[in-house]
Design an enzyme around this catalytic site. Structure first.
Site, PDB file in Angstrom:
ATOM      1  N   ILE C  75      76.223-104.507-106.656  1.00 46.06           N
ATOM      2  CA  ILE C  75      76.280-103.237-107.385  1.00 46.06           C
ATOM      3  C   ILE C  75      77.734-102.761-107.467  1.00 46.06           C
ATOM      4  O   ILE C  75      78.153-102.207-108.478  1.00 46.06           O
ATOM      5  CB  ILE C  75      75.420-102.156-106.675  1.00 46.06           C
ATOM      6  CG1 ILE C  75      73.997-102.656-106.412  1.00 46.06           C
ATOM      7  CG2 ILE C  75      75.409-100.863-107.475  1.00 46.06           C
ATOM      8  CD1 ILE C  75      73.203-103.101-107.602  1.00 46.06           C
ATOM      9  N   GLY C  76      78.484-103.012-106.401  1.00 46.19           N
ATOM     10  CA  GLY C  76      79.890-102.625-106.432  1.00 46.19           C
ATOM     11  C   GLY C  76      80.075-101.145-106.216  1.00 46.19           C
ATOM     12  O   GLY C  76      81.027-100.541-106.707  1.00 46.19           O
ATOM     13  N   ASN C 103      76.386 -91.137 -97.035  1.00 46.16           N
ATOM     14  CA  ASN C 103      77.117 -92.386 -96.810  1.00 46.16           C
ATOM     15  C   ASN C 103      78.365 -92.344 -97.673  1.00 46.16           C
ATOM     16  O   ASN C 103      78.297 -92.056 -98.865  1.00 46.16           O
ATOM     17  CB  ASN C 103      76.213 -93.564 -97.200  1.00 46.16           C
ATOM     18  CG  ASN C 103      76.892 -94.915 -97.052  1.00 46.16           C
ATOM     19  OD1 ASN C 103      77.802 -95.254 -97.814  1.00 46.16           O
ATOM     20  ND2 ASN C 103      76.453 -95.696 -96.080  1.00 46.16           N
ATOM     21  N   CYS C 134      84.146-102.011 -97.048  1.00 43.57           N
ATOM     22  CA  CYS C 134      84.792-101.985 -98.357  1.00 43.57           C
ATOM     23  C   CYS C 134      86.170-102.595 -98.269  1.00 43.57           C
ATOM     24  O   CYS C 134      86.846-102.471 -97.265  1.00 43.57           O
ATOM     25  CB  CYS C 134      84.940-100.548 -98.836  1.00 43.57           C
ATOM     26  SG  CYS C 134      83.383 -99.721 -98.842  1.00 43.57           S
ATOM     27  N   ASN C 196      75.266-104.009 -92.454  1.00 43.98           N
ATOM     28  CA  ASN C 196      75.379-103.990 -93.896  1.00 43.98           C
ATOM     29  C   ASN C 196      75.004-105.396 -94.390  1.00 43.98           C
ATOM     30  O   ASN C 196      74.613-106.234 -93.592  1.00 43.98           O
ATOM     31  CB  ASN C 196      76.819-103.624 -94.296  1.00 43.98           C
ATOM     32  CG  ASN C 196      76.848-102.838 -95.601  1.00 43.98           C
ATOM     33  OD1 ASN C 196      76.200-103.222 -96.567  1.00 43.98           O
ATOM     34  ND2 ASN C 196      77.586-101.754 -95.635  1.00 43.98           N
ATOM     35  N   GLY C 221      67.377-108.018 -96.943  1.00 49.02           N
ATOM     36  CA  GLY C 221      65.969-108.389 -96.930  1.00 49.02           C
ATOM     37  C   GLY C 221      65.578-109.170 -95.681  1.00 49.02           C
ATOM     38  O   GLY C 221      66.414-109.447 -94.830  1.00 49.02           O
TER      39      GLY C 221
HETATM   40  C1  LIG Z   1      71.001-102.602-103.908  1.00 48.03           C
HETATM   41  C2  LIG Z   1      71.689-102.259-102.629  1.00 48.03           C
HETATM   42  C3  LIG Z   1      72.702-101.294-102.619  1.00 48.03           C
HETATM   43  C4  LIG Z   1      73.339-100.951-101.438  1.00 48.03           C
HETATM   44  N1  LIG Z   1      74.316 -99.985-101.440  1.00 48.03           N
HETATM   45  C5  LIG Z   1      74.894 -99.607-100.268  1.00 48.03           C
HETATM   46  C6  LIG Z   1      75.840 -98.542-100.210  1.00 48.03           C
HETATM   47  O1  LIG Z   1      76.143 -97.911-101.215  1.00 48.03           O
HETATM   48  N2  LIG Z   1      76.415 -98.232 -99.018  1.00 48.03           N
HETATM   49  C7  LIG Z   1      76.081 -98.902 -97.867  1.00 48.03           C
HETATM   50  O2  LIG Z   1      76.612 -98.581 -96.799  1.00 48.03           O
HETATM   51  N3  LIG Z   1      75.164 -99.907 -97.881  1.00 48.03           N
HETATM   52  C8  LIG Z   1      74.555-100.276 -99.046  1.00 48.03           C
HETATM   53  N4  LIG Z   1      73.620-101.272 -99.039  1.00 48.03           N
HETATM   54  C9  LIG Z   1      73.270-101.952 -97.782  1.00 48.03           C
HETATM   55  C10 LIG Z   1      71.974-101.375 -97.194  1.00 48.03           C
HETATM   56  O3  LIG Z   1      72.136-100.014 -96.868  1.00 48.03           O
HETATM   57  C11 LIG Z   1      71.564-102.168 -95.932  1.00 48.03           C
HETATM   58  O4  LIG Z   1      72.601-102.089 -94.985  1.00 48.03           O
HETATM   59  C12 LIG Z   1      71.295-103.615 -96.249  1.00 48.03           C
HETATM   60  O5  LIG Z   1      70.625-103.738 -97.474  1.00 48.03           O
HETATM   61  C13 LIG Z   1      70.466-104.313 -95.158  1.00 48.03           C
HETATM   62  O6  LIG Z   1      69.215-103.722 -94.995  1.00 48.03           O
HETATM   63  P1  LIG Z   1      67.868-104.294 -95.685  1.00 48.03           P
HETATM   64  O7  LIG Z   1      67.801-105.765 -95.366  1.00 48.03           O
HETATM   65  O8  LIG Z   1      66.762-103.496 -95.091  1.00 48.03           O
HETATM   66  O9  LIG Z   1      68.014-104.066 -97.148  1.00 48.03           O
HETATM   67  C14 LIG Z   1      72.974-101.615-100.238  1.00 48.03           C
HETATM   68  C15 LIG Z   1      71.966-102.580-100.256  1.00 48.03           C
HETATM   69  C16 LIG Z   1      71.307-102.906-101.422  1.00 48.03           C
HETATM   70  C17 LIG Z   1      70.227-103.943-101.389  1.00 48.03           C
END
Ligand SMILES: Cc1cc2nc3c(=O)[nH]c(=O)nc-3n(C[C@H](O)[C@H](O)[C@H](O)COP(=O)(O)O)c2cc1C
Ligand SMILES: Cc1cc2nc3c(=O)[nH]c(=O)nc-3n(C[C@H](O)[C@H](O)[C@H](O)COP(=O)(O)OP(=O)(O)OC[C@H]3O[C@@H](n4cnc5c(N)ncnc54)[C@H](O)[C@@H]3O)c2cc1C
Ligand SMILES: Cc1cc2nc3c(=O)[nH]c(=O)nc-3n(C[C@H](O)[C@H](O)[C@H](O)COP(=O)(O)OP(=O)(O)OC[C@H]3O[C@@H](n4cnc5c(N)ncnc54)[C@H](O)[C@@H]3O)c2cc1C
Ligand SMILES: Cc1cc2nc3c(=O)[nH]c(=O)nc-3n(C[C@H](O)[C@H](O)[C@H](O)COP(=O)(O)O)c2cc1C
Ligand code: FES
Ligand code: FES
Lengths: 272, 307, 307, 272
Positions: C75-76, C103, C134, C196, C221
């Site tokens: 997503i960036g 966040n 980042c 993350n 995931g």
């Molecule tokens: C689509 C998407 C967008 C994310 N955007 C952010 C973000 O803006 N800031 C952040 O700290 N982590 C972001 N993450 C990371 C998630 O907060 C989380 O740390 C990561 O997905 C692992 O957890 P999960 O396996 O339950 O998804 C993002 C993850 C996904 C999948």
């Protein structure tokens, strides 16, 4: 050992959470012996990933006369067995087998005591059939069967149809003796039915705690006992070393449950 | 073109392979175990289970846990040791006509050298793959493969202990895989293979104990493929020696992703457990892709990623 | 006992949560998006999409690829910026009764401080979670969160820019996560959240291009759960501040694994996409487990792993 | 928007690799409008992980009179659709919907031109039904339909039954015009059937390349055109920002296909 895509012939619930599946696979049926197992791929997708091991419950002849079907008896305990319980007849199922070393049946057996705990009864049916057909001097064939409740006591009729004497223990007392299958074994060994000697053989399958107890009791009597072990498996061909068990062979070495077992002499095992 | 012969051969730092499909150490035993399913001489190479100087009994049980799209293992490098490998396992493999690569490890730099040295003159071994994901017992358990200097030292020492082609297998549990890759290249590696398993864990919430007796284990299988592919790409970009891609390769599409990312060959691990014919299926899938895409020589596909 | 009230509350470095189930940043939008499925005030906290000082447009498309048991995203850090967040998104969240954690991120230390400072006095925000995964644009793109010294610097600076409780969210793409955790603790973090996403990649073998326009992306995931759990355990063992577990949590069993490993709370990310009610399902699963196991206070379960 | 576990009513192959599935879900059917979509969970396991988006093909009334069924039309392109093609009637299916903004139907429409490429025909059937029922001044309703071959040209009969005039183009010439559906559009716009003006509306769904072409052609004519976009989606609720598309709204900003779309005005989109 083969990898085959076979047809499911039936898949029926025989008791709550217990299922029996018949599979048309002449390749495996024609060479399998009691105590060997098959590895089932439960999904075409990658979750669940690994194959699941199931001991061969019965090896059946087709009309033509040669063995062509295997049956397994299984209990739903997790997601793989849950998926299996929903499989339908005529569907394909991906099998690997027959795997491992089955029970060694000494043709001089006069008395055979089978001890099964819960789903551990699974391999004992084909074993009973083979003992009957291979041991001409057989005098007594007895099955001691344990389960938590009456729903966990399976296949009694099938054994009785073969002429096997069945004694049952349930932990909740819902069927016959209230208590453990080891109680039945102790009783048996004290009774006059029991004839010590080299022509008496014990065969056991069930949870580790039961097998450990049975092994201890049997060791004191000095009679031969073969037990069937379970272990977490990845490959089932002896390659990954995931399924090992500690044995006394050559001191203290790991043997592979998948390849050296799953059937072991009870006095070989080092229990943790 | 459809029927002209395909050239699948690749050369990995001096090891000539029929094709780029190898087996991953520890997942294919000593070849023999999979012989009912796979013609061992059909594969690029068989990489055997990791060998140490002396036999090792490995870790207590349980050693295996399934996870979503993967598995954790804590086998603990159980193996029969170099001597028994040479006596009991190698002859069968040689007879099978397979190209044989010995995966080796030690718990000190010297031990790495010793086992490399012991295998150096053994007939039938085409190359060594050294696993630097092992704890350095002398340095208090730190992993050789996670520090560029230690990685350099161990590879440099093994380099001097053997004339065989040397593949160095990298651990993915690092911040900067490219840095480690450059170090081992500088130390004289002929090729790099990656990735080994990623450290992971699972807990039984009923007993509140780890599901593996060893607490943590190595994650393998399709779950890790995206990470492995990224690391292979990062390494292939900055090294001159051939790279072997490993990690979650289940089918020929996966294998091709690694080749396009820069891998000259690939290794199949966990997939063998799911499909014992995985290696040969992958091989024929690669051949089909080459025919469909009119690629006569697999070498022309390596590192063709367009970015 | 079966009907006595359960105490699910936890305190995360000064933020009092009703229960340990939070949402993971970037996977739950600004809460509003999931309001049809989830009572926002029922959750421990809503962590909103990462906020920067100015709006950011993010990366080109495609930004999403499914992988085995996981997904890659690039997503960036697209977001509407701190001002529009405060004006357009915060009021709804406040009205919903949710506990709100912002966040935040920046591409320089100063920017981190600026956005922290901007949110400091805003009514309704209970705490900040800073994302140090980042790239530090000034230092040539190196990631703040992969170097202990840089991690210290950025946390230390933010610490001085805000009075709000400070959660630092760690990147898993490192050799030694415990070292980074200690650094950010020393720099004044009130809590640590991890992990993350893990950097990964996927390739389209027909076009020979990366499946993500950004080449690599972050893996999330269930595929990454074993790695996340291992890291949470490693960090919880060596830090005194509360740890929040994140990574592949799909159901209450997963959540409980993290809590037993030492997490005081957990965040649910990718699972929301698969099951929009994942958070509340996890919450009720935890309650059931507590009843079944006669656990009256969730706090007594944290870090109870027996090894 | 609802998450529901619904019953599959039928799931049939309508052309090689194309399937039509009917689902009993009054919650969604009763509020859905043409152009909206549903997200289907294709497995109870975690591979495949993400839900798959499918536009609503048809919204059906049950006997009782209120809308209670939705139909989707889909093509097998990967593992998720492969799994779906094997689902059986009476089985449960996990849905999220209705998602997004559908087509906006101006009740003053006199001429409606629907343009569909391949599976892009899917949303146009319910759209045609709605246009017919909502636009009392409708004079002409025409469907231009393209596909690789005759097997990719779907639903012609259904449209004709509604009284829609259908013109077909196939790339391999196996049915009617050999060529692209844009050829049909160009022809149409040159023909005397075409009446310029604000009461003529175009609606298109198909591959990006087609939509881009259609948008360009239409832009030159200055008539209104709504197009339905596809994009990789994770959440479908506007939370993940995975599905965005560049639009001219306010300069150059990303809009979410799942939430702001999937239907957009063609002149909004910045094509890459
Ligand atoms: C689509 C998407 C967008 C994310 N955007 C952010 C973000 O803006 N800031 C952040 O700290 N982590 C972001 N993450 C990371 C998630 O907060 C989380 O740390 C990561 O997905 C692992 O957890 P999960 O396996 O339950 O998804 C993002 C993850 C996904 C999948
Ligand atoms: C040689 C052998 C023969 C067996 N025969 C039978 C049989 O005839 N009938 C029967 O019901 N069960 C049998 N089992 C146990 C059976 O394999 C497990 O119940 C089954 O694998 C559980 O899968 P699951 O996905 O439902 O459970 P999950 O708990 O979801 O499985 C997770 C993982 O753990 C493994 N696993 C879980 N329980 C066991 C276990 N008890 N033993 C080995 N691995 C396990 C699974 O294979 C899988 O890899 C046998 C096991 C072995 C080793
Ligand atoms: C709003 C919308 C409506 C759609 N309506 C229909 C329809 O009515 N009929 C139909 O046949 N198809 C439709 N599609 C495309 C359909 O979603 C994909 O064909 C399907 O997701 C492919 O899944 P798979 O697992 O078979 O393919 P795989 O390639 O294995 O899927 C891998 C991943 O990519 C995604 N993906 C693959 N192709 C597409 C695509 N074209 N668009 C979006 N994501 C994709 C999948 O969802 C999944 O996440 C629609 C897409 C969108 C965005
Ligand atoms: C059961 C098992 C045992 C392994 N043993 C070794 C080993 O002895 N030496 C080694 O270098 N790698 C070993 N590995 C790592 C694999 O060779 C491979 O690097 C890793 O599994 C990733 O590939 P995969 O995802 O295809 O399995 C082992 C992996 C597994 C699963
Ligand atoms: S399961 Fe692999 S060695 Fe037994
Ligand atoms: S799919 Fe998540 S924002 Fe559209």
């Amino acid at each position: 050992m083969y990898q085959v895509l076979s047809k499911i012939l039936f898949n029926i619930e025989v008791s709550p959470t217990y299922y029996k599946m018949g599979i048309d696979c002449p390749e495996i049926a024609s060479i399998a012996v009691p105590g060997q197992f098959i590895m089932i791929r439960v999904s075409n997708q990658l979750d669940p990933l690994l194959r699941r091991p199931f001991v061969i419950h019965r090896i059946q002849r087709a009309n033509t006369g040669s063995y062509s079907q295997v049956e397994i008896l299984y209990k739903i305990v997790g997601k793989g067995t849950e998926i299996m319980s929903k499989m339908k007849e005529y569907n394909d199922i991906d099998l690997l087998g027959p795997v491992g070393n089955g029970y060694r049946i000494d043709s001089n057996i006069r008395t055979a005591v089978l001890v099964g705990g819960g789903i551990g009864v699974a391999p004992l049916l084909s074993l009973a059939e083979r003992i009957i057909s291979q041991c001409s001097r057989l005098k007594s064939l007895i099955l001691l069967l344990g389960g938590k409740g009456r729903d966990d006591v399976l296949c009694v009729e099938e054994f009785e149809r073969l002429g096997v004497e069945v004694r049952v223990a349930t932990e909740d007392g819902s069927l016959e003796h209230r208590g453990l299958v080891v109680d039945l074994l102790l009783d048996y060994l004290e009774s006059r039915d029991y004839s010590p000697g080299s022509s008496t053989h014990c065969f056991a399958c069930g949870p580790d705690t039961m097998l450990k107890e049975v092994s201890k009791i049997i060791a004191e009597k000095g009679i031969s006992c073969q037990i069937s072990l379970e272990s977490r498996m990845a490959c089932a061909v002896g390659a990954c070393l995931g399924c090992v068990v500690r044995t006394k062979a050559g001191g203290d070495v790991y043997k592979k449950v998948c390849k050296d077992g799953p059937v072991f002499d009870s006095n070989e095992i080092i229990w943790e | 073109m459809n029927h002209s012969p395909l050239d699948l051969s690749v050369n990995i730092g001096g090891i000539q392979l029929k094709n780029p499909v190898m087996t991953a150490s520890g997942t294919f035993g000593y070849g023999e175990e999979y012989a009912p399913y796979v013609g061992l001489d059909k594969l690029g190479a068989i990489v055997v289970k990791g060998i140490s100087l002396k036999p090792r009994t490995g870790n207590p049980l349980p050693r295996i846990v399934e996870t979503t799209g993967g598995m954790l293992n804590s086998i603990g490098l159980e193996n029969i040791g170099a001597d028994r490998f040479i006596e009991e396992k190698l002859p069968y493999l040689i007879d099978s006509g397979a190209t044989i690569i010995a995966n080796i490890f030690g718990s000190s730099i010297e031990e790495y050298g010793d086992v490399a040295n012991k295998l150096d003159d053994i007939h039938g071994i085409s190359g060594l793959e050294i696993n630097i994901s092992c704890p350095n017992v002398k340095e208090g358990g730190m992993i050789f493969g996670t520090d560029p200097h230690m990685a350099f030292e161990v590879v440099n020492f093994v380099r001097q202990s053997t004339k065989l082609p040397l593949i160095v297998k990298l651990s993915p549990n690092v911040t900067d895989i490219a840095e480690i890759a450059r170090s081992v290249q500088d130390a004289g590696a002929d090729a790099i293979s990656l990735i080994n398993t990623i450290r992971g864990m699972a807990i039984n919430i009923e007993t509140k104990t780890p599901k593996l007796a060893n607490i943590t284990g190595g994650l393998s299988g399709p779950a890790i493929k995206p990470i492995a592919l990224r690391m292979v790409w990062e390494v292939a970009r900055v090294t001159e020696i051939p790279v072997i891609g490993i990690g979650g390769i289940m089918n020929s599409d996966d294998a091709l992703e690694f080749i396009i990312a820069g891998a000259s060959a690939i290794q199949v691990g966990t997939a063998n457990f799911v499909n014992p014919k995985a290696t040969v299926d992958i091989l024929s899938g690669i051949e089909k892709y080459m025919r469909d895409h009119r690629i006569g020589d697999i070498k022309s596909l390596i590192g063709t990623l367009r970015i």
